[in-house]
Write a protein that holds these residues in place. Structure first.
Motif, PDB file in Angstrom:
ATOM      1  N   LYS A 223     -24.240  44.099  32.165  1.00  0.00           N
ATOM      2  CA  LYS A 223     -23.376  45.172  31.654  1.00  0.00           C
ATOM      3  C   LYS A 223     -22.649  44.705  30.393  1.00  0.00           C
ATOM      4  CE  LYS A 223     -19.512  48.142  33.029  1.00  0.00           C
ATOM      5  NZ  LYS A 223     -18.556  48.476  34.120  1.00  0.00           N
ATOM      6  N   GLN A 224     -22.166  43.463  30.431  1.00  0.00           N
ATOM      7  CA  GLN A 224     -21.463  42.917  29.265  1.00  0.00           C
ATOM      8  C   GLN A 224     -22.417  42.765  28.074  1.00  0.00           C
ATOM      9  OE1 GLN A 224     -19.733  39.266  30.626  1.00  0.00           O
ATOM     10  NE2 GLN A 224     -18.121  40.275  31.822  1.00  0.00           N
ATOM     11  N   ARG A 225     -23.646  42.299  28.355  1.00  0.00           N
ATOM     12  CA  ARG A 225     -24.622  42.165  27.265  1.00  0.00           C
ATOM     13  C   ARG A 225     -24.959  43.528  26.660  1.00  0.00           C
ATOM     14  NH1 ARG A 225     -26.811  37.753  30.320  1.00  0.00           N
ATOM     15  NH2 ARG A 225     -28.097  39.165  31.563  1.00  0.00           N
ATOM     16  N   ALA A 226     -25.112  44.520  27.540  1.00  0.00           N
ATOM     17  CA  ALA A 226     -25.421  45.868  27.046  1.00  0.00           C
ATOM     18  C   ALA A 226     -24.281  46.401  26.186  1.00  0.00           C
ATOM     19  CB  ALA A 226     -25.676  46.805  28.238  1.00  0.00           C
ATOM     20  N   GLU A 227     -23.045  46.106  26.611  1.00  0.00           N
ATOM     21  CA  GLU A 227     -21.888  46.561  25.830  1.00  0.00           C
ATOM     22  C   GLU A 227     -21.832  45.837  24.483  1.00  0.00           C
ATOM     23  OE1 GLU A 227     -18.468  48.536  24.698  1.00  0.00           O
ATOM     24  OE2 GLU A 227     -19.939  48.971  26.271  1.00  0.00           O
ATOM     25  N   GLN A 228     -22.144  44.552  24.501  1.00  0.00           N
ATOM     26  CA  GLN A 228     -22.162  43.793  23.242  1.00  0.00           C
ATOM     27  C   GLN A 228     -23.239  44.327  22.302  1.00  0.00           C
ATOM     28  OE1 GLN A 228     -22.740  39.816  24.680  1.00  0.00           O
ATOM     29  NE2 GLN A 228     -20.587  39.518  25.269  1.00  0.00           N
ATOM     30  N   GLU A 229     -24.405  44.681  22.814  1.00  0.00           N
ATOM     31  CA  GLU A 229     -25.476  45.241  22.001  1.00  0.00           C
ATOM     32  C   GLU A 229     -25.051  46.588  21.424  1.00  0.00           C
ATOM     33  OE1 GLU A 229     -28.329  44.060  20.958  1.00  0.00           O
ATOM     34  OE2 GLU A 229     -27.920  42.135  21.919  1.00  0.00           O
ATOM     35  N   ARG A 230     -24.376  47.384  22.238  1.00  0.00           N
ATOM     36  CA  ARG A 230     -23.912  48.696  21.753  1.00  0.00           C
ATOM     37  C   ARG A 230     -22.915  48.522  20.618  1.00  0.00           C
ATOM     38  NH1 ARG A 230     -19.814  51.989  22.064  1.00  0.00           N
ATOM     39  NH2 ARG A 230     -18.613  50.523  23.344  1.00  0.00           N
ATOM     40  N   GLN A 231     -21.985  47.563  20.792  1.00  0.00           N
ATOM     41  CA  GLN A 231     -20.981  47.333  19.753  1.00  0.00           C
ATOM     42  C   GLN A 231     -21.623  46.812  18.469  1.00  0.00           C
ATOM     43  OE1 GLN A 231     -18.100  44.707  21.499  1.00  0.00           O
ATOM     44  NE2 GLN A 231     -17.310  46.261  22.941  1.00  0.00           N
ATOM     45  N   ARG A 232     -22.629  45.925  18.623  1.00  0.00           N
ATOM     46  CA  ARG A 232     -23.323  45.425  17.440  1.00  0.00           C
ATOM     47  C   ARG A 232     -24.039  46.566  16.712  1.00  0.00           C
ATOM     48  NH1 ARG A 232     -24.264  40.549  20.403  1.00  0.00           N
ATOM     49  NH2 ARG A 232     -26.163  41.435  21.342  1.00  0.00           N
ATOM     50  N   ALA A 233     -24.676  47.439  17.493  1.00  0.00           N
ATOM     51  CA  ALA A 233     -25.383  48.573  16.887  1.00  0.00           C
ATOM     52  C   ALA A 233     -24.414  49.489  16.156  1.00  0.00           C
ATOM     53  CB  ALA A 233     -26.127  49.344  17.981  1.00  0.00           C
ATOM     54  N   GLU A 234     -23.246  49.700  16.713  1.00  0.00           N
ATOM     55  CA  GLU A 234     -22.253  50.558  16.052  1.00  0.00           C
ATOM     56  C   GLU A 234     -21.745  49.914  14.760  1.00  0.00           C
ATOM     57  OE1 GLU A 234     -19.200  51.361  18.892  1.00  0.00           O
ATOM     58  OE2 GLU A 234     -20.370  52.903  19.937  1.00  0.00           O
ATOM     59  N   ARG A 235     -21.537  48.602  14.788  1.00  0.00           N
ATOM     60  CA  ARG A 235     -21.074  47.910  13.571  1.00  0.00           C
ATOM     61  C   ARG A 235     -22.146  47.978  12.484  1.00  0.00           C
ATOM     62  NH1 ARG A 235     -18.920  44.127  17.358  1.00  0.00           N
ATOM     63  NH2 ARG A 235     -20.757  42.785  17.065  1.00  0.00           N
ATOM     64  N   LEU A 236     -23.425  47.821  12.882  1.00  0.00           N
ATOM     65  CA  LEU A 236     -24.517  47.891  11.918  1.00  0.00           C
ATOM     66  C   LEU A 236     -24.611  49.295  11.318  1.00  0.00           C
ATOM     67  CD1 LEU A 236     -26.965  46.716  10.476  1.00  0.00           C
ATOM     68  CD2 LEU A 236     -28.344  47.289  12.503  1.00  0.00           C
ATOM     69  N   ALA A 237     -24.471  50.291  12.166  1.00  0.00           N
ATOM     70  CA  ALA A 237     -24.527  51.671  11.672  1.00  0.00           C
ATOM     71  C   ALA A 237     -23.394  51.949  10.701  1.00  0.00           C
ATOM     72  CB  ALA A 237     -24.469  52.643  12.861  1.00  0.00           C
ATOM     73  N   ALA A 238     -22.207  51.399  10.996  1.00  0.00           N
ATOM     74  CA  ALA A 238     -21.059  51.605  10.107  1.00  0.00           C
ATOM     75  C   ALA A 238     -21.308  50.954   8.753  1.00  0.00           C
ATOM     76  CB  ALA A 238     -19.797  51.037  10.772  1.00  0.00           C
ATOM     77  N   LYS A 239     -21.890  49.748   8.758  1.00  0.00           N
ATOM     78  CA  LYS A 239     -22.201  49.066   7.511  1.00  0.00           C
ATOM     79  C   LYS A 239     -23.198  49.867   6.671  1.00  0.00           C
ATOM     80  CE  LYS A 239     -19.852  45.163   7.692  1.00  0.00           C
ATOM     81  NZ  LYS A 239     -18.879  44.796   6.615  1.00  0.00           N
ATOM     82  N   LEU A 240     -24.212  50.420   7.360  1.00  0.00           N
ATOM     83  CA  LEU A 240     -25.224  51.196   6.649  1.00  0.00           C
ATOM     84  C   LEU A 240     -24.595  52.447   6.029  1.00  0.00           C
ATOM     85  CD1 LEU A 240     -28.224  50.930   9.160  1.00  0.00           C
ATOM     86  CD2 LEU A 240     -28.017  49.834   6.904  1.00  0.00           C
ATOM     87  N   ARG A 241     -23.702  53.086   6.751  1.00  0.00           N
ATOM     88  CA  ARG A 241     -23.042  54.276   6.189  1.00  0.00           C
ATOM     89  C   ARG A 241     -22.203  53.905   4.981  1.00  0.00           C
ATOM     90  NH1 ARG A 241     -22.241  55.247  11.873  1.00  0.00           N
ATOM     91  NH2 ARG A 241     -23.698  56.886  12.595  1.00  0.00           N
ATOM     92  N   GLU A 242     -21.572  52.694   5.011  1.00  0.00           N
ATOM     93  CA  GLU A 242     -20.794  52.252   3.845  1.00  0.00           C
ATOM     94  C   GLU A 242     -21.696  52.102   2.619  1.00  0.00           C
ATOM     95  OE1 GLU A 242     -18.905  48.627   4.939  1.00  0.00           O
ATOM     96  OE2 GLU A 242     -17.473  49.577   6.328  1.00  0.00           O
TER      97      GLU A 242
END
Length: 250
Positions: A223-242
């Motif tokens: 569960k923690q790994r899945a949450e970490q992957e989700r957070q990484r994906a959100e950070r990557l998406a935010a960078k791409l939008r920037e």
């Protein structure tokens, strides 16, 4: 009243049939008592679904041909009778049990009883009881021997490589394990005592509890790994939008 006080039973009186209390002397030591309890409890647990045997320890066997309690009785330390009703008895009275004698007898030696156990008792069990198997064991020095009745005479039972002796009557081995006389299956497995079974159950329960806890920890880690992957994906998406890149079009 006077006549009643002076009344005495005739010498040839025959006591009425019925359950008779044991006349056996006290056990030699605590070691002897514990050994009897061990053999009795482990066999009764192993045969818990059987109702065709009787096992007892330090109990009197009355075998008078004239059916008299006052003569001809012996008290083996441990014995088993096969082909009888499994019920509580105060003593074993041969003439009340269809003439049945023990199928197996075990005596526990001591300094004061060894000579009788190896001599007189062995002779009685061989010639009168006709008991198919006779064993003795010394809880102090671990002397162990067994005999099988062949042609009316006790012959020594040959030990297996582990030093155990096979009992045809019990379909089990008897052997010394951790300074005690124990039963073993034909495959060599130790027959447990009720305490050992309970300990095994506690260990299994503890192992199941530990496995469940490990599974819970693994699930939490996933569960923690899945949450970490989700957070990484959100950070990557935010960078791409920037960078004016729509992550949905990648």
């Amino acid at each position: 009243m006077s006549a009643a006080k002076n009344f005495e039973f005739p010498n040839d009186v025959i006591f009425p049939l019925g359950d008779l209390y044991s006349d056996e002397p006290p056990l030699e030591s605590e070691l002897h008592l514990r050994q009897i309890i061990l053999l009795l409890q482990s066999l009764e647990l192993w045969w818990q679904n059987r109702n065709d045997f009787y096992a007892a320890g330090n109990l009197t066997i009355y075998y008078s041909q004239r059916q008299r309690r006052s003569e001809e009785f012996r008290g083996p330390d441990f014995f088993v009778v096969l082909g009888c009703e499994r019920k509580v008895r105060k003593s074993w009275v041969v003439w009340e049990e269809d003439g049945k004698y023990p199928n197996i007898i075990v005596e526990f030696l001591s300094d004061s009883t060894a000579a009788t156990d190896k001599g007189l008792k062995k002779q009685i069990f061989q010639d009168i009881f006709r008991t198919p198997e006779y064993f003795w064991f010394d809880p102090n020095n671990l002397e162990f021997a067994g005999f099988i009745l062949i042609g009316g005479t006790y012959e020594p039972i040959e030990p297996n490589p582990q030093g155990w002796l096979w009992s045809q009557q019990l379909n089990l081995y008897l052997g010394v394990y951790e300074h005690k006389l124990r039963y073993f299956t034909v495959e060599g497995n130790l027959i447990p005592t009720p305490e050992e079974v309970a300990q095994q159950e506690r260990q299994r329960a503890e192992q199941e509890k530990q496995r469940a806890e490990q599974e819970k920890q693994r699930a939490e880690q996933e569960k923690q790994r899945a949450e970490q992957e989700r957070q990484r994906a959100e950070r990557l998406a935010a960078k791409l939008r920037e960078l004016n890149i729509d992550p949905e079009n990648l």
